[in-house]
Write an enzyme that holds these catalytic residues in place. Structure first.
Site, PDB file in Angstrom:
ATOM      1  N   TYR A 124      95.050 -11.728  20.575  1.00 12.95           N
ATOM      2  CA  TYR A 124      96.453 -11.822  20.959  1.00 12.95           C
ATOM      3  C   TYR A 124      97.178 -12.818  20.056  1.00 12.95           C
ATOM      4  CZ  TYR A 124      95.120  -9.384  25.292  1.00 12.95           C
ATOM      5  OH  TYR A 124      94.655  -8.471  26.208  1.00 12.95           O
ATOM      6  N   LYS A 169      80.905 -12.451  22.333  1.00 13.47           N
ATOM      7  CA  LYS A 169      80.314 -11.273  21.691  1.00 13.47           C
ATOM      8  C   LYS A 169      79.917 -11.651  20.263  1.00 13.47           C
ATOM      9  CE  LYS A 169      79.230  -6.824  21.795  1.00 13.47           C
ATOM     10  NZ  LYS A 169      78.105  -6.320  22.626  1.00 13.47           N
ATOM     11  N   ASP A 200      79.773  -7.585  27.452  1.00  8.38           N
ATOM     12  CA  ASP A 200      79.445  -6.311  28.092  1.00  8.38           C
ATOM     13  C   ASP A 200      78.420  -6.502  29.211  1.00  8.38           C
ATOM     14  OD1 ASP A 200      77.851  -7.071  25.981  1.00  8.38           O
ATOM     15  OD2 ASP A 200      77.639  -5.076  25.113  1.00  8.38           O
ATOM     16  N   ASP A 224      91.134 -11.430  29.724  1.00  7.66           N
ATOM     17  CA  ASP A 224      92.144 -10.527  30.269  1.00  7.66           C
ATOM     18  C   ASP A 224      91.472  -9.345  30.959  1.00  7.66           C
ATOM     19  OD1 ASP A 224      94.521  -9.286  30.844  1.00  7.66           O
ATOM     20  OD2 ASP A 224      95.081  -8.879  28.772  1.00  7.66           O
ATOM     21  N   ASP A 228      91.032  -8.794  35.253  1.00  5.67           N
ATOM     22  CA  ASP A 228      91.608  -7.607  35.904  1.00  5.67           C
ATOM     23  C   ASP A 228      90.516  -6.793  36.594  1.00  5.67           C
ATOM     24  OD1 ASP A 228      94.101  -8.320  35.035  1.00  5.67           O
ATOM     25  OD2 ASP A 228      94.533  -6.418  34.049  1.00  5.67           O
TER      26      ASP A 228
END
Length: 331
Positions: A124, A169, A200, A224, A228
């Protein structure tokens, strides 16, 4: 105390007025500064926000924000990303805790953890190019950004169970190695127990074993998505608040988006926005914020709830019941 109040788009225009009424019930000395930002303004004027809006926000101490609709048009400047960068709101805090009598997809209620998301870097970054044959976004990870989010997460962990999970990651994204190393070093320096896990694997583990986690720290995009996803654990996006914290300013918003599919129907769940008021009051050092928890338990027990939770109450009816509980409790 000056508070910028930004309803934004969609259901933000419904839940924020309700949340403000709950805040007003406490009788605090807060000067509210209303601002119109977002897609509706962009459609009308060609600008979702202006430089003057940023200056107005910087003249406030905190922001209570509803939601904005975003569009892929290159001329649309993201309101949220702009505010986060201009106010340097580097820490996104998303508590994940079930409410009494409400269960999510797993049917479990034995968890209580917080996702701490780096809020100004990563994918972002806003550094990108869009073309007909090639589009790219630059992923930015800095030592400064990693250190301060790790510091925040560790201080939070020390107040809780002293346990930190670092999500990354780095096996594929080599920029994550810096983030991982800094988080490990910071946790060690603070005496915080820590572990790390690939994002993951973490997504699976959060669904299967949410009770294992206390404070989770991760980069922008991963935080993010995971936060959610974790709304499904508590039963609804309408139950999840968030705070964006910087050195000087704080910004509070429900995790749900503008939800244009239900906007204007008066059925949006205001509890996330009301829980944002609780987080705002906690940031202000107001211990009476605990009354909000009590009031929410009361409406849940009385089944004064919106359709997403299986009820028939309107947004306003839920808000009025919570406001009344607080006013009655305060005498």
């Amino acid at each position: 105390m000056k508070l910028a109040v930004i309803e934004g788009d969609g259901i933000g225009r419904e839940v924020i007025p309700v949340a403000v009424k709950v805040l007003d019930a406490f009788g605090l000395e807060i000067e509210k500064v209303p601002l119109e930002l977002g897609y509706a303004r962009w459609e009308r004027t060609g600008a979702a926000m202006s430089d003057q809006d940023i200056e107005t926000i910087k003249g406030c101490d905190a922001v209570l924000f509803g939601a904005v609709t975003t569009v892929p048009d290159p001329s649309y400047k993201s309101v949220l990303l702009t505010i986060r960068k201009e106010l340097d709101l580097y820490a996104n805090i998303r508590p994940v805790k079930p409410l009494p009598g409400v269960t999510g997809v797993t049917g479990r209620s034995d968890f209580d953890f917080i996702i701490v998301r780096e809020n100004t870097e990563g994918l972002y970054s806003g550094i990108e190019e869009i073309g007909p044959d090639l589009s790219w976004t630059k992923r930015v990870v800095t030592r400064k950004g990693s250190e301060r989010i790790a510091e925040y997460a560790c201080k939070l962990a020390k107040k809780r169970k002293n346990n930190l999970t670092i999500v990354h990651k780095s096996n594929v994204l080599k920029s994550d190695k810096l983030f991982l190393d800094v988080c490990r070093q910071t946790a060690s320096a603070h005496g915080v127990e820590y572990s790390d896990i690939l994002v993951d694997s973490m997504a699976y583990s959060l669904m299967m074993h949410p009770e294992r986690y206390d404070v989770v720290v991760t980069t922008n995009l991963f935080g993010d998505i995971l936060s959610d996803m974790c709304a499904s654990l508590v039963g609804s996006l309408g139950l999840v608040p968030s705070a964006n914290i910087g050195e000087k300013y704080a910004f509070f918003e429900p995790v749900h988006g503008s939800a244009p599919d239900i906007a204007g129907k008066g059925i949006s769940n205001p509890l996330a926005a009301i829980l944002c008021v609780k987080m705002l009051m906690e940031w202000m050092g107001q211990s009476r914020s605990l009354l909000i928890d009590e009031a929410i338990v009361d409406v849940l027990q009385k089944k004064i709830i919106t359709p997403d939770l299986g009820g028939t109450a309107s947004t306003t009816e839920v808000g009025n019941a919570i406001e009344k509980y607080i006013r009655d409790a305060l005498g």
